[in-house]
Enzyme design. Sequence first.
Site, PDB file in Angstrom:
ATOM      1  N   SER A   2      16.083  10.352  14.576  1.00 17.10           N
ATOM      2  CA  SER A   2      14.908   9.477  14.558  1.00 17.10           C
ATOM      3  C   SER A   2      14.196   9.485  15.898  1.00 17.10           C
ATOM      4  O   SER A   2      14.825   9.304  16.938  1.00 17.10           O
ATOM      5  CB  SER A   2      15.310   8.025  14.294  1.00 17.10           C
ATOM      6  OG  SER A   2      16.225   7.918  13.270  1.00 17.10           O
TER       7      SER A   2
ATOM      8  N   HIS B 288      10.533  10.252  10.475  1.00 13.79           N
ATOM      9  CA  HIS B 288      11.225  11.464  10.048  1.00 13.79           C
ATOM     10  C   HIS B 288      10.280  12.386   9.284  1.00 13.79           C
ATOM     11  O   HIS B 288      10.308  12.431   8.050  1.00 13.79           O
ATOM     12  CB  HIS B 288      12.404  11.125   9.123  1.00 13.79           C
ATOM     13  CG  HIS B 288      13.539  10.437   9.799  1.00 13.79           C
ATOM     14  ND1 HIS B 288      14.613  11.128  10.300  1.00 13.79           N
ATOM     15  CD2 HIS B 288      13.785   9.147  10.067  1.00 13.79           C
ATOM     16  CE1 HIS B 288      15.466  10.268  10.839  1.00 13.79           C
ATOM     17  NE2 HIS B 288      14.982   9.061  10.709  1.00 13.79           N
TER      18      HIS B 288
ATOM     19  N   HIS C 211      19.071  10.694   4.608  1.00 12.83           N
ATOM     20  CA  HIS C 211      20.129   9.704   4.850  1.00 12.83           C
ATOM     21  C   HIS C 211      20.686   9.179   3.533  1.00 12.83           C
ATOM     22  O   HIS C 211      19.948   9.027   2.553  1.00 12.83           O
ATOM     23  CB  HIS C 211      19.578   8.523   5.664  1.00 12.83           C
ATOM     24  CG  HIS C 211      19.002   8.910   6.988  1.00 12.83           C
ATOM     25  ND1 HIS C 211      17.739   9.446   7.097  1.00 12.83           N
ATOM     26  CD2 HIS C 211      19.506   8.852   8.237  1.00 12.83           C
ATOM     27  CE1 HIS C 211      17.486   9.697   8.375  1.00 12.83           C
ATOM     28  NE2 HIS C 211      18.538   9.358   9.093  1.00 12.83           N
TER      29      HIS C 211
ATOM     30  N   TYR D  94      21.456   6.177   2.913  1.00 17.45           N
ATOM     31  CA  TYR D  94      20.859   4.885   2.562  1.00 17.45           C
ATOM     32  C   TYR D  94      19.542   5.035   1.800  1.00 17.45           C
ATOM     33  O   TYR D  94      19.036   4.072   1.230  1.00 17.45           O
ATOM     34  CB  TYR D  94      20.673   3.984   3.794  1.00 17.45           C
ATOM     35  CG  TYR D  94      19.772   4.537   4.880  1.00 17.45           C
ATOM     36  CD1 TYR D  94      18.395   4.640   4.711  1.00 17.45           C
ATOM     37  CD2 TYR D  94      20.311   4.949   6.092  1.00 17.45           C
ATOM     38  CE1 TYR D  94      17.576   5.143   5.701  1.00 17.45           C
ATOM     39  CE2 TYR D  94      19.511   5.455   7.092  1.00 17.45           C
ATOM     40  CZ  TYR D  94      18.139   5.548   6.890  1.00 17.45           C
ATOM     41  OH  TYR D  94      17.335   6.060   7.880  1.00 17.45           O
ATOM     42  N   GLU D  95      18.973   6.244   1.790  1.00 10.26           N
ATOM     43  CA  GLU D  95      17.754   6.456   1.008  1.00 10.26           C
ATOM     44  C   GLU D  95      18.063   6.496  -0.485  1.00 10.26           C
ATOM     45  O   GLU D  95      17.145   6.505  -1.304  1.00 10.26           O
ATOM     46  CB  GLU D  95      17.070   7.757   1.450  1.00 10.26           C
ATOM     47  CG  GLU D  95      16.521   7.671   2.873  1.00 10.26           C
ATOM     48  CD  GLU D  95      15.973   8.998   3.360  1.00 10.26           C
ATOM     49  OE1 GLU D  95      14.879   9.378   2.916  1.00 10.26           O
ATOM     50  OE2 GLU D  95      16.640   9.650   4.188  1.00 10.26           O
TER      51      GLU D  95
ATOM     52  N   ALA E 290      19.761   9.088  16.869  1.00 11.08           N
ATOM     53  CA  ALA E 290      19.593   7.865  17.653  1.00 11.08           C
ATOM     54  C   ALA E 290      20.692   6.919  17.202  1.00 11.08           C
ATOM     55  O   ALA E 290      20.908   6.764  16.004  1.00 11.08           O
ATOM     56  CB  ALA E 290      18.223   7.266  17.393  1.00 11.08           C
TER      57      ALA E 290
ATOM     58  N   MET F 286      23.679   5.943  11.439  1.00 10.62           N
ATOM     59  CA  MET F 286      23.613   6.082   9.976  1.00 10.62           C
ATOM     60  C   MET F 286      23.367   7.523   9.528  1.00 10.62           C
ATOM     61  O   MET F 286      22.752   7.755   8.485  1.00 10.62           O
ATOM     62  CB  MET F 286      22.503   5.175   9.430  1.00 10.62           C
ATOM     63  CG  MET F 286      22.649   3.706   9.819  1.00 10.62           C
ATOM     64  SD  MET F 286      21.251   2.731   9.245  1.00 10.62           S
ATOM     65  CE  MET F 286      21.483   1.207  10.176  1.00 10.62           C
ATOM     66  N   SER F 287      23.854   8.493  10.299  1.00  7.34           N
ATOM     67  CA  SER F 287      23.617   9.901   9.935  1.00  7.34           C
ATOM     68  C   SER F 287      24.752  10.771  10.486  1.00  7.34           C
ATOM     69  O   SER F 287      25.799  10.281  10.896  1.00  7.34           O
ATOM     70  CB  SER F 287      22.270  10.369  10.506  1.00  7.34           C
ATOM     71  OG  SER F 287      22.335  10.470  11.914  1.00  7.34           O
TER      72      SER F 287
ATOM     73  N   ASN G  81      19.726   1.580  21.436  1.00  4.27           N
ATOM     74  CA  ASN G  81      19.811   0.119  21.564  1.00  4.27           C
ATOM     75  C   ASN G  81      21.256  -0.257  21.854  1.00  4.27           C
ATOM     76  O   ASN G  81      22.170   0.530  21.620  1.00  4.27           O
ATOM     77  CB  ASN G  81      19.348  -0.559  20.255  1.00  4.27           C
ATOM     78  CG  ASN G  81      20.136  -0.074  19.045  1.00  4.27           C
ATOM     79  OD1 ASN G  81      19.913   1.020  18.549  1.00  4.27           O
ATOM     80  ND2 ASN G  81      21.081  -0.877  18.615  1.00  4.27           N
TER      81      ASN G  81
ATOM     82  N   HIS H 150      14.069  -1.215  13.760  1.00  8.18           N
ATOM     83  CA  HIS H 150      13.838   0.237  13.704  1.00  8.18           C
ATOM     84  C   HIS H 150      12.764   0.666  14.710  1.00  8.18           C
ATOM     85  O   HIS H 150      12.881   1.721  15.337  1.00  8.18           O
ATOM     86  CB  HIS H 150      13.438   0.630  12.276  1.00  8.18           C
ATOM     87  CG  HIS H 150      13.299   2.110  12.058  1.00  8.18           C
ATOM     88  ND1 HIS H 150      14.335   2.996  12.308  1.00  8.18           N
ATOM     89  CD2 HIS H 150      12.269   2.871  11.634  1.00  8.18           C
ATOM     90  CE1 HIS H 150      13.932   4.234  12.023  1.00  8.18           C
ATOM     91  NE2 HIS H 150      12.675   4.189  11.632  1.00  8.18           N
TER      92      HIS H 150
HETATM   93  N1  HPA Z   1      23.332   0.600  14.216  1.00  8.32           N
HETATM   94  C1  HPA Z   1      23.341   1.572  13.273  1.00  8.32           C
HETATM   95  N2  HPA Z   1      22.548   2.625  13.334  1.00  8.32           N
HETATM   96  C2  HPA Z   1      21.726   2.739  14.378  1.00  8.32           C
HETATM   97  C3  HPA Z   1      21.667   1.771  15.385  1.00  8.32           C
HETATM   98  C4  HPA Z   1      22.519   0.640  15.293  1.00  8.32           C
HETATM   99  O1  HPA Z   1      22.520  -0.254  16.153  1.00  8.32           O
HETATM  100  N3  HPA Z   1      20.736   2.180  16.285  1.00  8.32           N
HETATM  101  C5  HPA Z   1      20.268   3.377  15.822  1.00  8.32           C
HETATM  102  N4  HPA Z   1      20.848   3.706  14.671  1.00  8.32           N
END
Ligand code: HPA
Length: 279
Positions: free
Chosen positions: A29, A60, A82, A84-85, A112, A213-214, A237, A251
């Site tokens: 991302s 994306h 992903h 989650y999609e 990320a 998440m990837s 983050n 996001h």
């Molecule tokens: N959690 C899960 N997935 C992420 C995060 C997070 O804090 N930051 C970027 N992708």
Amino acid sequence: MPSVEISAAADFIRQRTQRRPKIGLILGSGLNPLAEAIESPDVIPTGDIPHWPISTVQGHAGRLVIGELEGQAVLVLQGRIHFYEGYPMAVVTLPVRVMIALGIEMLIVTNAAGGLNPSFAPGDLMLIRDHLNFPGMAGNNPLFGPNDEATGPRFPDMTQAYDPALRDVARRAAAAAGLTLREGVYAYVAGPSFETPAELRFLQIAGGDAVGMSTAPEVVVAHHAGVRVLGISTIANLALPDPPPGLTVNHEEVLATGQLAVPRLILLVRGILQQLSAT
Ligand code: HPA
């Protein structure tokens, strides 16, 4: 995923480019600027490729960029899929299977991620040493189902999924470029909700340094097929169970902070490719 669909996608791509790269690169991302660094690119919108799933996530863009970086032919996927999609794991990992069908021998995966390790800061780069594949352990492993013995074994060893020699290359490239490179374990969760404080505490106790998440499904499929894998997370983050007051995660922030790390990620990837051509 029937291999006829993978062959059809790979045939389509072969007809759109003369290049036959041995190195694949998947962008996370907000890491799209890395694709802009590719020289004399053949660009294929993934929407044109038969059987290719549609990436629905903001940040994306779905493109394959096939060109050169540091004198090496590379195939760059911008816009990964992903879980989650809503796609099954076989579909999530179709792009990697197509890359394998195209003859990729090495895969550089980027993402990320949230920093679980309290010593990490947003903008840091983390070399992935290992992963925790929580959806995989819970029954959503991308190798679930019949195994194609021609691709790899039924029960693949995962003790060195992230190629130790490539990790050395990354460390040398970081040192040569004067970049700080953190190292750690990537904890893969399905998402799309971010983690609760209790979940973050659990992931820390489990040994995670970053959460995202990837990546892990792609790595399982690539490693199963004997492709050498290198993984790099950008810490977008903080993902701490007891964050400073008022700290939340969204996001947009993940994408924005990702930008901080992009110039250094590009330097690192360039350095890695230089080291690879020198050896
Ligand atoms: N959690 C899960 N997935 C992420 C995060 C997070 O804090 N930051 C970027 N992708």
